[in-house]
Design a protein around this motif. Structure first.
Motif: not given
Length: 211
Positions: A83-107
């Protein structure tokens, strides 16, 4: 007859199977698998024990079905790294990890459930182990996916081994954060910045060493 809050759930379209699994998730998270009796499932779901045996056969069958549903829910809830393939590698990692943690906060019950199941004899059941392994492999593959462009863009064997180690560390960290969330009330998202800083620092060090 389903009474109380369960009548609301039934009216919302939940099947008997879903009501039982919802009750099981709550009970396993709060008491552990060993602390969940069929009578507890019956009381919490508002359904007779015969319905539980009809759908799942026994208590272990309930657990296996709960894990399978959890796996499917995780797939639907978590953003895939692509979902974040358009970003630079480090920004892609940060975007994915941010989204993953937000999902865990929801559930947050997802990881609590896995931790609750990880103790006791039920963890050695073949069906339970296979389903937990699918969940763990899914998470591990996601970590490898987001870390590879950062640390092994050239498909270097040594770098790939390092990525595997980091992926294990990432999974272990999120497992541990479930305890922090439960006992200290700290959100998963509150740990995004320090872990992203760690990954950026490691990437910077790797770049200097290869220069």
């Amino acid at each position: 007859m389903v009474k109380g809050n369960n009548s609301v759930s039934a009216a919302a379209g939940l099947s008997s199977r879903d009501l039982i699994l919802d009750a099981a998730r709550s009970l396993v998270s709060s008491r552990g698998y060993d602390g969940m009796a069929i009578s507890d499932l019956s009381a919490q779901s508002g359904l007779p024990a015969s319905s539980i045996y009809y759908h799942f056969g026994n208590k272990l069958g309930v657990l296996a079905a709960l894990l399978d549903r959890t796996f499917n829910e995780l797939h639907a809830l978590f953003a895939h790294p692509s979902s974040f393939d358009g970003l630079e590698p480090l920004d892609r990692f940060e975007a994915w990890f941010t989204a993953a943690c937000a999902s865990l906060d929801e559930r947050p019950d997802y990881l609590r459930l896995l931790l609750a199941i990880s103790v006791g004899p039920q963890k050695d059941d073949e069906v339970v182990r296979a389903t937990v392994r699918r969940i763990r492999d899914f998470a591990h593959a996601s970590w490898v996916d987001v870390l590879t462009p950062v640390f092994a863009p050239g498909d270097v064997a040594g770098d790939k081994a390092f990525i595997e180690e980091l992926a294990v560390l990432g999974r272990a960290m999120t497992d541990g954060l479930s305890l922090t969330n439960s006992f200290d009330g700290m959100s998963y998202s509150s740990h995004v910045a320090p872990f992203v800083s760690l990954i950026r620092g490691l990437a910077d060090r790797q770049g200097r060493e290869k220069a």
